[in-house]
Design an enzyme around this catalytic site. Structure first.
Site, PDB file in Angstrom:
ATOM      1  N   ASN A 206      36.037  20.495 -30.217  1.00 43.59           N
ATOM      2  CA  ASN A 206      35.360  20.131 -31.686  1.00 43.59           C
ATOM      3  C   ASN A 206      36.318  19.346 -32.523  1.00 43.59           C
ATOM      4  OD1 ASN A 206      36.744  22.051 -33.547  1.00 43.59           O
ATOM      5  ND2 ASN A 206      35.861  23.351 -32.404  1.00 43.59           N
ATOM      6  N   ASP A 275      31.987  28.382 -30.013  1.00 44.74           N
ATOM      7  CA  ASP A 275      31.008  29.486 -30.335  1.00 44.74           C
ATOM      8  C   ASP A 275      30.767  29.707 -28.547  1.00 44.74           C
ATOM      9  OD1 ASP A 275      30.861  29.693 -32.851  1.00 44.74           O
ATOM     10  OD2 ASP A 275      29.791  28.036 -33.025  1.00 44.74           O
ATOM     11  N   LYS A 285      39.282  19.323 -10.025  1.00 44.29           N
ATOM     12  CA  LYS A 285      38.520  18.384 -11.080  1.00 44.29           C
ATOM     13  C   LYS A 285      36.997  18.039 -10.411  1.00 44.29           C
ATOM     14  CE  LYS A 285      38.426  13.764 -12.804  1.00 44.29           C
ATOM     15  NZ  LYS A 285      39.191  12.361 -12.711  1.00 44.29           N
ATOM     16  N   PHE A 323      35.258  30.814 -42.970  1.00 48.20           N
ATOM     17  CA  PHE A 323      34.892  29.493 -43.284  1.00 48.20           C
ATOM     18  C   PHE A 323      33.310  29.259 -42.669  1.00 48.20           C
ATOM     19  CE2 PHE A 323      37.906  26.938 -45.379  1.00 48.20           C
ATOM     20  CZ  PHE A 323      38.895  27.662 -45.404  1.00 48.20           C
ATOM     21  N   LYS A 337      26.170  34.800 -43.870  1.00 43.69           N
ATOM     22  CA  LYS A 337      27.233  34.887 -42.890  1.00 43.69           C
ATOM     23  C   LYS A 337      28.134  36.027 -43.185  1.00 43.69           C
ATOM     24  CE  LYS A 337      28.162  31.311 -40.495  1.00 43.69           C
ATOM     25  NZ  LYS A 337      28.383  30.285 -39.987  1.00 43.69           N
ATOM     26  N   LYS A 341      29.364  39.419 -41.156  1.00 39.13           N
ATOM     27  CA  LYS A 341      30.557  39.600 -40.551  1.00 39.13           C
ATOM     28  C   LYS A 341      31.520  40.504 -41.482  1.00 39.13           C
ATOM     29  CE  LYS A 341      30.540  34.961 -38.304  1.00 39.13           C
ATOM     30  NZ  LYS A 341      31.448  34.460 -37.647  1.00 39.13           N
TER      31      LYS A 341
HETATM   32  O1  C5P Z   1      29.431  32.162 -37.023  1.00 42.53           O
HETATM   33  P1  C5P Z   1      30.281  30.954 -37.336  1.00 42.53           P
HETATM   34  O2  C5P Z   1      31.096  30.442 -36.390  1.00 42.53           O
HETATM   35  O3  C5P Z   1      29.313  29.884 -38.281  1.00 42.53           O
HETATM   36  O4  C5P Z   1      31.498  31.500 -38.287  1.00 42.53           O
HETATM   37  C1  C5P Z   1      32.536  30.852 -38.891  1.00 42.53           C
HETATM   38  C2  C5P Z   1      33.640  31.752 -39.025  1.00 42.53           C
HETATM   39  O5  C5P Z   1      33.836  32.636 -38.182  1.00 42.53           O
HETATM   40  C3  C5P Z   1      34.951  30.757 -39.343  1.00 42.53           C
HETATM   41  O6  C5P Z   1      35.567  31.449 -40.112  1.00 42.53           O
HETATM   42  C4  C5P Z   1      35.387  30.974 -37.797  1.00 42.53           C
HETATM   43  O7  C5P Z   1      36.869  30.889 -38.092  1.00 42.53           O
HETATM   44  C5  C5P Z   1      34.797  32.351 -37.386  1.00 42.53           C
HETATM   45  N1  C5P Z   1      34.714  32.460 -36.186  1.00 42.53           N
HETATM   46  C6  C5P Z   1      35.366  33.280 -35.378  1.00 42.53           C
HETATM   47  N2  C5P Z   1      35.278  33.449 -33.976  1.00 42.53           N
HETATM   48  C7  C5P Z   1      34.219  32.834 -33.504  1.00 42.53           C
HETATM   49  C8  C5P Z   1      33.303  31.593 -34.149  1.00 42.53           C
HETATM   50  C9  C5P Z   1      33.859  31.556 -35.427  1.00 42.53           C
HETATM   51  O8  C5P Z   1      36.061  34.337 -35.870  1.00 42.53           O
HETATM   52  N3  C5P Z   1      33.971  32.846 -32.068  1.00 42.53           N
END
Ligand code: C5P
Length: 403
Positions: A206, A275, A285, A323, A337, A341
């Site tokens: 990304n 994600d 490859k 974030f 969120k 979390k």
């Molecule tokens: O759920 P989302 O990806 O939008 O949440 C973003 C936050 O969660 C960010 O702080 C990111 O660093 C963290 N994150 C994480 N593990 C993941 C995806 C996102 O800790 N697999």
């Protein structure tokens, strides 16, 4: 910010002093390099001159300079005398008050604290004479960055290798900045993107540059925290912090963060963790035979979510900051969120703006806490980092009051 006289003596680790000078500068300190005659056999004075942008002192009796005045003048202006690498010879001279070159004379003339990073052959380091000299210096208040163990340039294995530049810089910084508001706090910052490989040459990634997270890590270190930076692949230079852990994929980042989070006071998840990751990674490859390619992806572990759960179950744990990159309904999504979390703060980013978010030096964020949301104006990522850490400090203080 202080002025550091960086004494470089003639050990094989002298080249590492270049990194030490850079690291000190990155933390906002000024450096003046003082090289012994034998140090100049290992590294050129020009290298230090280019980095420090100051004349390098290599000789007590250079033409056109009044040596007496120079070492006395420097002695009274420096905030720290750091010697890295320090040979058995300079340690012996300092312990015994011998002042036969600029560096040893500077030591006797200054009242600035002394930090020594010894580097020498294992046998020399263990020798009674050297031990006694080190003890003498310690009794006088000198501080040390212990040498590491491993293969030495001389072929021996054992203790004597110059400590890593990051460690030396952190030790110097701790002396120069004893009163930072985050002193004694351990802060982990996860930053950058993650790359999810699906064959030996390709990955899904990304657009995160790592800048926001790096700015937070740098600011936390500036405030005196012991910072661990866990970083995905980036092209920017890591700040001088206690530990930098380089990772590639979300799985690796998950492991690196979870293994360290237990010992932390604060965890900031500024990383753009992928994600989803490919279910399978092809050993070879993937050929481009077909017109379409289907990748099957699975969810990655939610690191922040897991940290939140862990803290909830344990009843205590680090302050958690996450974030949220959003493109619409930023505050509502970020608040949801935060609750989902179990984080203390969510820093919401509207990534649909072109002047904020990815790959730029500025950011406009809203800090979402249990008590409400505060939108900050567009400003440099360094200032955003400072604002976030102000909030973190307040959380740490209110916890300390409750405890
Ligand atoms: O759920 P989302 O990806 O939008 O949440 C973003 C936050 O969660 C960010 O702080 C990111 O660093 C963290 N994150 C994480 N593990 C993941 C995806 C996102 O800790 N697999």
């Amino acid at each position: 910010m202080g002025l550091v006289a960086l004494g470089v003596t003639g050990g094989i680790g002298a080249y590492k002093a270049v990194e030490v000078a850079r690291g000190l500068q990155k933390r906002g300190h000024e450096v003046v390099a003082v090289m012994t005659h034998s140090a100049t056999r290992f590294v050129g004075a020009v290298t230090f001159e280019a980095i420090t942008r100051r004349r390098v002192i290599t000789d007590q009796f250079e033409d056109g300079m009044n040596a007496d005045i120079e070492h006395i003048a420097l002695a009274s202006t420096i905030d720290l005398l750091l010697i890295a690498p320090a040979t058995a010879n300079i340690i012996g001279k300092l312990a015994n008050g011998i002042a036969d070159d600029f560096l040893s004379t500077l030591y006797t003339a200054t009242r600035a604290p002394l930090l020594i990073a010894p580097a020498m052959n294992t046998q020399m380091f263990a020798h009674e004479a050297v031990r006694r000299n080190l003890d003498t210096l310690a009794a006088r208040g000198a501080r040390f960055v212990e040498p590491g163990e491993g293969y030495l340039a001389c072929g021996w294995i054992g203790k004597g290798r110059l400590a890593e530049p990051d460690e030396i810089v952190a030790a110097a910084d701790a002396i120069l900045r004893p009163e930072g508001p985050l002193r004694g706090q351990r802060v982990l910052v996860a930053a950058g993107p993650t790359y999810e490989d699906f064959d030996p040459v390709r990955y899904i990634g990304n657009r995160s540059s790592g800048r926001m997270g790096y700015a937070i890590a740098a600011e936390a270190a500036r405030r005196g925290a012991a910072v661990t930076l866990v970083t995905g692949p980036t092209t920017i230079e890591a700040p001088a912090v206690r530990e930098v852990v380089k990772v590639r994929g979300a799985g690796e980042m998950h492991q690196a963060v979870m293994a360290r989070a237990g010992g932390m006071d604060v965890v900031v998840m500024a990383a753009a963790v992928a994600d989803y990751t490919p279910v399978n990674r092809a050993a070879q490859k993937v050929a481009k035979d077909a017109d379409t390619l289907t990748l099957v992806l699975k969810k990655t572990p939610d690191i922040l979510g897991e940290l939140g759960q862990r803290r909830l179950a344990a009843g205590s744990g680090p302050v958690l900051v996450g974030f949220a990159a959003e493109t619409e309904d930023v505050i509502a999504h970020a608040s949801a969120k935060r609750e989902r979390k179990h984080a203390d703060l969510i820093i919401a980013n509207d990534v649909s703006r072109t002047d904020a978010g990815f790959d730029v030096d500025t950011n406009a964020v809203t800090i979402v806490a249990a008590s409400g949301a505060e939108s900050l104006p567009l400003q440099s990522k360094a200032r955003v980092a400072a604002a976030i850490l102000d909030r973190v400090e307040r959380l740490l203080t209110s916890r300390a009051i409750k405890a």
